[in-house]
Design a protein around this motif. Structure first.
Motif, PDB file in Angstrom:
ATOM      1  N   ALA A  86      31.332  41.872 -25.762  1.00 54.82           N
ATOM      2  CA  ALA A  86      30.896  43.204 -25.336  1.00 54.82           C
ATOM      3  C   ALA A  86      29.397  43.379 -25.530  1.00 54.82           C
ATOM      4  O   ALA A  86      28.696  43.878 -24.645  1.00 54.82           O
ATOM      5  N   VAL A  87      28.896  42.955 -26.680  1.00 52.50           N
ATOM      6  CA  VAL A  87      27.452  43.063 -26.948  1.00 52.50           C
ATOM      7  C   VAL A  87      26.674  42.202 -25.966  1.00 52.50           C
ATOM      8  O   VAL A  87      25.678  42.646 -25.385  1.00 52.50           O
ATOM      9  N   GLU A  88      27.126  40.979 -25.751  1.00 52.70           N
ATOM     10  CA  GLU A  88      26.444  40.098 -24.794  1.00 52.70           C
ATOM     11  C   GLU A  88      26.458  40.696 -23.392  1.00 52.70           C
ATOM     12  O   GLU A  88      25.477  40.603 -22.667  1.00 52.70           O
ATOM     13  N   GLY A  89      27.567  41.337 -23.026  1.00 49.58           N
ATOM     14  CA  GLY A  89      27.651  41.970 -21.713  1.00 49.58           C
ATOM     15  C   GLY A  89      26.638  43.097 -21.553  1.00 49.58           C
ATOM     16  O   GLY A  89      26.043  43.263 -20.494  1.00 49.58           O
ATOM     17  N   LEU A  90      26.428  43.857 -22.607  1.00 46.34           N
ATOM     18  CA  LEU A  90      25.465  44.957 -22.547  1.00 46.34           C
ATOM     19  C   LEU A  90      24.020  44.481 -22.706  1.00 46.34           C
ATOM     20  O   LEU A  90      23.091  45.203 -22.389  1.00 46.34           O
ATOM     21  N   ALA A  91      23.869  43.248 -23.189  1.00 44.64           N
ATOM     22  CA  ALA A  91      22.524  42.702 -23.406  1.00 44.64           C
ATOM     23  C   ALA A  91      22.075  41.789 -22.280  1.00 44.64           C
ATOM     24  O   ALA A  91      20.937  41.324 -22.268  1.00 44.64           O
ATOM     25  N   THR A  92      22.957  41.535 -21.316  1.00 41.05           N
ATOM     26  CA  THR A  92      22.663  40.602 -20.238  1.00 41.05           C
ATOM     27  C   THR A  92      22.564  41.351 -18.927  1.00 41.05           C
ATOM     28  O   THR A  92      23.472  42.097 -18.562  1.00 41.05           O
ATOM     29  N   GLU A  93      21.482  41.129 -18.244  1.00 47.25           N
ATOM     30  CA  GLU A  93      21.306  41.764 -16.942  1.00 47.25           C
ATOM     31  C   GLU A  93      22.137  41.015 -15.911  1.00 47.25           C
ATOM     32  O   GLU A  93      22.082  39.789 -15.821  1.00 47.25           O
ATOM     33  N   VAL A  94      22.928  41.743 -15.162  1.00 47.19           N
ATOM     34  CA  VAL A  94      23.761  41.137 -14.125  1.00 47.19           C
ATOM     35  C   VAL A  94      22.853  40.659 -13.000  1.00 47.19           C
ATOM     36  O   VAL A  94      22.055  41.426 -12.466  1.00 47.19           O
ATOM     37  N   GLN A  95      22.999  39.390 -12.685  1.00 50.41           N
ATOM     38  CA  GLN A  95      22.210  38.819 -11.599  1.00 50.41           C
ATOM     39  C   GLN A  95      22.953  39.035 -10.295  1.00 50.41           C
ATOM     40  O   GLN A  95      24.070  38.544 -10.126  1.00 50.41           O
ATOM     41  N   GLU A  96      22.356  39.789  -9.426  1.00 53.74           N
ATOM     42  CA  GLU A  96      22.990  39.993  -8.130  1.00 53.74           C
ATOM     43  C   GLU A  96      22.703  38.782  -7.248  1.00 53.74           C
ATOM     44  O   GLU A  96      21.625  38.198  -7.309  1.00 53.74           O
ATOM     45  N   ALA A  97      23.681  38.449  -6.459  1.00 51.75           N
ATOM     46  CA  ALA A  97      23.520  37.318  -5.551  1.00 51.75           C
ATOM     47  C   ALA A  97      22.424  37.629  -4.534  1.00 51.75           C
ATOM     48  O   ALA A  97      22.224  38.771  -4.145  1.00 51.75           O
ATOM     49  N   ASP A  98      21.715  36.579  -4.154  1.00 46.23           N
ATOM     50  CA  ASP A  98      20.691  36.763  -3.132  1.00 46.23           C
ATOM     51  C   ASP A  98      21.363  37.232  -1.844  1.00 46.23           C
ATOM     52  O   ASP A  98      22.431  36.738  -1.475  1.00 46.23           O
ATOM     53  N   PRO A  99      20.739  38.176  -1.164  1.00 45.24           N
ATOM     54  CA  PRO A  99      21.334  38.637   0.091  1.00 45.24           C
ATOM     55  C   PRO A  99      21.341  37.509   1.125  1.00 45.24           C
ATOM     56  O   PRO A  99      20.506  36.601   1.088  1.00 45.24           O
ATOM     57  N   ILE A 100      22.292  37.582   2.023  1.00 47.33           N
ATOM     58  CA  ILE A 100      22.425  36.558   3.058  1.00 47.33           C
ATOM     59  C   ILE A 100      21.325  36.743   4.099  1.00 47.33           C
ATOM     60  O   ILE A 100      21.060  37.856   4.554  1.00 47.33           O
ATOM     61  N   ALA A 101      20.690  35.645   4.428  1.00 48.96           N
ATOM     62  CA  ALA A 101      19.691  35.609   5.503  1.00 48.96           C
ATOM     63  C   ALA A 101      19.872  34.255   6.194  1.00 48.96           C
ATOM     64  O   ALA A 101      19.466  33.225   5.662  1.00 48.96           O
ATOM     65  N   GLU A 102      20.529  34.275   7.346  1.00 48.78           N
ATOM     66  CA  GLU A 102      20.840  33.035   8.051  1.00 48.78           C
ATOM     67  C   GLU A 102      20.312  33.082   9.476  1.00 48.78           C
ATOM     68  O   GLU A 102      20.300  34.129  10.112  1.00 48.78           O
ATOM     69  N   THR A 103      19.929  31.923   9.946  1.00 42.54           N
ATOM     70  CA  THR A 103      19.538  31.773  11.344  1.00 42.54           C
ATOM     71  C   THR A 103      20.681  31.068  12.067  1.00 42.54           C
ATOM     72  O   THR A 103      21.172  30.040  11.608  1.00 42.54           O
ATOM     73  N   TRP A 104      21.102  31.659  13.175  1.00 41.32           N
ATOM     74  CA  TRP A 104      22.172  31.097  13.999  1.00 41.32           C
ATOM     75  C   TRP A 104      21.570  30.711  15.345  1.00 41.32           C
ATOM     76  O   TRP A 104      20.702  31.395  15.864  1.00 41.32           O
ATOM     77  N   GLN A 105      22.038  29.584  15.888  1.00 40.92           N
ATOM     78  CA  GLN A 105      21.472  29.082  17.140  1.00 40.92           C
ATOM     79  C   GLN A 105      22.599  28.668  18.078  1.00 40.92           C
ATOM     80  O   GLN A 105      23.626  28.158  17.647  1.00 40.92           O
ATOM     81  N   ASN A 106      22.377  28.902  19.392  1.00 44.27           N
ATOM     82  CA  ASN A 106      23.374  28.451  20.371  1.00 44.27           C
ATOM     83  C   ASN A 106      22.888  27.168  21.029  1.00 44.27           C
ATOM     84  O   ASN A 106      21.792  26.669  20.737  1.00 44.27           O
ATOM     85  N   SER A 107      23.679  26.629  21.958  1.00 45.25           N
ATOM     86  CA  SER A 107      23.350  25.347  22.587  1.00 45.25           C
ATOM     87  C   SER A 107      22.120  25.444  23.490  1.00 45.25           C
ATOM     88  O   SER A 107      21.526  24.423  23.835  1.00 45.25           O
ATOM     89  N   ASN A 108      21.714  26.660  23.895  1.00 45.53           N
ATOM     90  CA  ASN A 108      20.513  26.858  24.714  1.00 45.53           C
ATOM     91  C   ASN A 108      19.252  27.027  23.873  1.00 45.53           C
ATOM     92  O   ASN A 108      18.178  27.256  24.420  1.00 45.53           O
ATOM     93  N   GLY A 109      19.407  26.969  22.554  1.00 44.31           N
ATOM     94  CA  GLY A 109      18.243  27.111  21.683  1.00 44.31           C
ATOM     95  C   GLY A 109      17.911  28.554  21.316  1.00 44.31           C
ATOM     96  O   GLY A 109      16.938  28.798  20.599  1.00 44.31           O
ATOM     97  N   GLN A 110      18.699  29.507  21.812  1.00 41.85           N
ATOM     98  CA  GLN A 110      18.464  30.900  21.435  1.00 41.85           C
ATOM     99  C   GLN A 110      18.857  31.090  19.965  1.00 41.85           C
ATOM    100  O   GLN A 110      19.841  30.508  19.505  1.00 41.85           O
ATOM    101  N   MET A 111      18.065  31.911  19.279  1.00 37.97           N
ATOM    102  CA  MET A 111      18.325  32.112  17.862  1.00 37.97           C
ATOM    103  C   MET A 111      18.538  33.586  17.547  1.00 37.97           C
ATOM    104  O   MET A 111      17.868  34.453  18.104  1.00 37.97           O
ATOM    105  N   LEU A 112      19.484  33.833  16.654  1.00 39.61           N
ATOM    106  CA  LEU A 112      19.743  35.160  16.107  1.00 39.61           C
ATOM    107  C   LEU A 112      19.674  35.059  14.590  1.00 39.61           C
ATOM    108  O   LEU A 112      19.941  33.996  14.018  1.00 39.61           O
TER     109      LEU A 112
END
Length: 153
Positions: A86-112
């Motif tokens: 309990a003490v360790e839980g209150l003494a440790t900052e919760v690390q939030e996961a990095d937000p998702i940032a992805e590049t998606w590409q189709n067969s024509n080379g277009q990217m989203l």
């Protein structure tokens, strides 16, 4: 079951905890260096030996809706361990996961770009918002249906 005095003796092995008397001869023990608004580690240690320990977000414990676990029948070792966790839980900052940032590409080379923003998953074409989704799975399904796949680095 440990007695009130035995539990109190174990709690006092943790010098970082501060005792505060509450109603009906009960005691609370606070961790005043908590990184969160919550500071109570041991709540309502009662002369009958009953008590609760705050373990919200601590793995290995099933807390009630207030984040507490009843420690009435804990052994000395279990009681020490839950207080330490309990003490360790209150003494440790919760690390939030990095937000998702992805590049998606189709067969024509277009990217989203798929970005996680404020709990939503938004698909962008350059700076223009194309679609928004409530979860990653929906966004990924949409992109796959449109012929896109995650671009590898």
């Amino acid at each position: 079951m440990l007695t009130f005095e035995e539990k109190q003796q174990i709690i006092e092995e943790f010098p970082e905890l501060v005792k505060k008397e509450v109603s009906m001869k009960r005691l609370n023990y606070h961790y005043e260096e908590s990184l969160y608004d919550k500071t109570v580690v041991v709540q309502h240690l009662h002369p009958n030996g009953n008590a609760f320990v705050y373990v919200a977000d601590v793995e290995g414990y099933e807390a009630d809706d207030r984040g507490l676990v009843n420690v009435r029948d804990y052994s000395a070792d279990e009681f020490r361990a839950v207080i330490r966790a309990a003490v360790e839980g209150l003494a440790t900052e919760v690390q939030e996961a990095d937000p998702i940032a992805e590049t998606w590409q189709n067969s024509n080379g277009q990217m989203l770009t798929l970005l996680e923003e404020d709990g939503f998953y938004n698909v962008y074409h350059e700076a223009n918002l194309e679609e928004g989704f409530g979860d990653y799975g929906e966004a990924a399904s949409y992109l796959k249906e449109e012929g896109f796949s995650v671009k590898t680095k």
